[in-house]
Write an enzyme that holds these catalytic residues in place. Structure first.
Site, mmCIF file in Angstrom:
data_model
loop_
_atom_site.group_PDB
_atom_site.id
_atom_site.type_symbol
_atom_site.label_atom_id
_atom_site.label_comp_id
_atom_site.label_asym_id
_atom_site.label_seq_id
_atom_site.Cartn_x
_atom_site.Cartn_y
_atom_site.Cartn_z
ATOM 1 C CG HIS A 15 38.180 -2.723 -15.968
ATOM 2 N ND1 HIS A 15 39.233 -2.512 -15.105
ATOM 3 C CD2 HIS A 15 37.164 -1.941 -15.531
ATOM 4 C CE1 HIS A 15 38.879 -1.623 -14.197
ATOM 5 N NE2 HIS A 15 37.626 -1.260 -14.439
ATOM 6 C CB CYS A 83 40.050 -4.492 -12.050
ATOM 7 S SG CYS A 83 40.014 -5.355 -13.650
#
Length: 574
Positions: A15, A83
């Site tokens: 992430h 993301c």
């Protein structure tokens, strides 16, 4: 374990977020932001310094707003739109380079395995609660970001926008707030800043309970006034010298000033009187333009820019590039355009825009004019995406755009038809990004090149499609300047540029007898340029000299198609 399940080694499922100025930006439940470390993911496993940006904060935040149309809550996809895509796009705009490829390519690495394909729905469902989990809002004091950036791997955070501040008005003074003055020098400075506008002084004191009753109203009036007025507060218990000079004998006392001269004075804590007097003062200092009293359905609304979004057969287009068609930048651009066309922007990750713009600039410098149009046309297709056009705003001196415009303009009448029309269409698509459009029209050299392309093409008597595309470009320029007037932010186009443009529009309208689309574009552009124009400016003077009203009325031969539009244009020309 990844080796056993997938047949390939994966060290982590990343992430990512982008951090600068003490703020972390990332994509999860839409575009979110917080202070670094304020998330349920804990500390990052890796922090990668990316570099430094010199872009103004206002430009960065405007680009971030444009990304919100692509990075929505509903569009999140663990493998195709996550993301990492957001961090890569944002970094590319800020720095001209993305994040490390081993991060952005990770989802595809997983999907390239049979087991990855089989587990895709389950993984996406299982991870959504983590990737889009709510996070507590930060409560620290607000900060203004600085330019240093870093990529953060392995974290997530969430918060509404934290940046605030007031726009700077005359002499650099913040607007939309009440200014406090405790010395005569400070008060004189504030009044001088309003010598061409208006100002109000609110004389109060710490021992005046009625004064406090109108504090909220005074603050609201300051915010409402913005840069149209300077609202000042003087506490006489701290500013004896000011009270003596202005002979204030009671509080609350209000004094108003118009164009540097005292206009009114009143005493008392009447909120209604305060609001009425301040609003009347602002109206006297900034009387509304007569056009605002007219009923103009077309000229009193916002207009979307004309965009050329049709995708030609890309294989045939690339074949016309010859050996240049085999460049990796062409393949990357083609894949992006196809993905966006078939699946939408959210499923079309950005290619390396620095690589693509470098290819375009090199092609402009080394390709003969007859073979250049497919390169520009392919670029035109990509510019429909705000992320691509917005990226050009971060380029030094708008290098790619300037090179394209310069090459076409220098060819003048020898410019091939195909190159001129795709350059006009490409120029129209630049307006998909409000950031880029603002910069191009504010920058003297870039604006001159855009106007040269538009005005020279308007006068092409041999090719109606060229005139239609040129009228569309002129419309986009005029509409963007018109929007600024509607928002009372002042013109983007300098007056000399408006004069040059409207002269070409009127000349073209005089001679246009073939294309209704061209006439419609010309009329609308003229109307938008004239709506709200300074009543004693060069634009009005030129229209009077050229008898613009007569030119507009002469187009009644096109029938009733433009009847209402022509009436509106005639009204703003009178």
């Amino acid at each position: 374990m990844s080796q056993s399940f997938l047949g390939t080694y994966i060290d982590a499922v990343y992430h990512t977020a982008l951090v600068f100025g003490g703020v972390e930006y990332f994509f999860g439940a839409g575009i979110q932001q917080t202070y670094p470390g304020a998330t349920h993911h804990g500390r990052p496993i890796e922090i990668i310094p990316l570099g430094k940006t010199d872009l103004p904060l206002e430009i960065i935040l405007e680009y971030l707003d444009s990304l919100k149309e692509v990075y929505t809550v509903e569009s999140y996809d663990l493998f195709a739109h996550n993301c990492n895509n957001f961090t890569n796009d944002f970094a590319m705009f800020l720095l001209g380079k993305g994040i490390p490829e081993h991060i952005t390519s990770l989802p595809q690495t997983v999907l390239d395995t049979p087991f990855g394909q089989m587990l895709k729905p389950q993984l996406d469902s299982a991870m959504r609660g983590i990737t889009q989990a709510p996070v507590a809002s930060a409560t620290s004091s607000q900060q203004r970001p600085t330019g240093n950036l870093s990529g953060v791997v392995g974290r997530q955070s969430s918060m509404d926008r934290m940046h605030s501040g007031h726009a700077n008005g005359v002499n650099g003074l913040p607007t939309g707030e009440v200014h406090k003055a405790t010395t005569l020098n400070r008060l004189d400075t504030l009044l001088k800043s309003a010598k061409n506008s208006c100002a109000v002084i609110f004389f109060t004191s710490a021992t005046c309970p009625p004064c406090k009753l109108v504090y909220p109203a005074y603050d609201e009036l300051a915010a409402e006034a913005g840069d149209k007025a300077v609202l000042i507060k003087v506490d006489l218990s701290e500013a004896y010298e000011i009270g003596s000079k202005y002979q204030v004998r009671a509080t609350p006392t209000f004094m108003s000033f118009l164009k540097g001269e005292k206009e009114n004075e009143w005493v008392g804590a009447s909120e209604g009187q305060l609001r009425g007097n301040v609003r009347m003062l602002i109206q006297m200092a900034h009387p509304p333009h007569p056009h605002t009293n007219l009923r103009l359905r077309t000229l009193q609304r916002r207009h979307k820019s004309v965009t050329y979004s049709k995708i030609p057969p890309l294989e045939k287009l690339i074949a016309k590039m010859g050996s240049r068609g085999s460049d990796p930048a062409v393949a990357a651009l083609k894949d992006f355009i196809c993905a966006r066309e078939t699946s939408g922007a959210s499923d079309a990750p950005l290619p390396s825009l620095p690589t693509i713009t470098a290819f375009i600039v090199q092609s402009i410098e080394t390709t003969v004019p007859d073979s250049l149009f497919p390169v520009i046309d392919l670029f035109r297709c990509a510019l429909v995406d705000q992320r691509v056009s917005g990226y050009l705003a971060s380029e030094h001196s708008h290098n790619t755009v300037r090179n394209i415009l310069t090459r076409t303009n220098m060819l003048s009448e020898q410019c091939p038809y195909s190159l001129r029309i795709v350059t006009l269409q490409m120029a129209c698509n630049l307006f998909t990004s409000p950031i880029l459009a603002t910069q191009l029209l504010q920058n003297g050299e870039s604006c001159t090149k855009l106007l040269q392309l538009a005005t020279s093409s308007l006068l092409d008597t041999a090719h109606p499609p060229i005139r239609v595309a040129a009228a569309s470009l002129a419309f986009n320029i005029a509409a963007f300047n018109h929007l600024r007037r509607l928002e009372e932010k002042g013109d983007l186009l300098r007056e000399s540029a408006q004069v040059e443009l409207i002269a070409s529009l009127l000349e073209t309208l005089t001679n246009e007898n073939e294309s209704k689309d061209c006439v419609r574009g010309l009329l609308t552009a003229i109307g938008l340029l004239m709506y709200g124009a300074p009543r004693r400016g060069e634009l009005v003077e030129l229209c009077n000299v050229l008898d613009a009203t007569r030119i507009v009325k002469a187009k009644k031969s096109f029938g009733d198609d433009f009847k209402d539009l022509m009436l509106e244009v005639e009204q703003v020309l009178v």
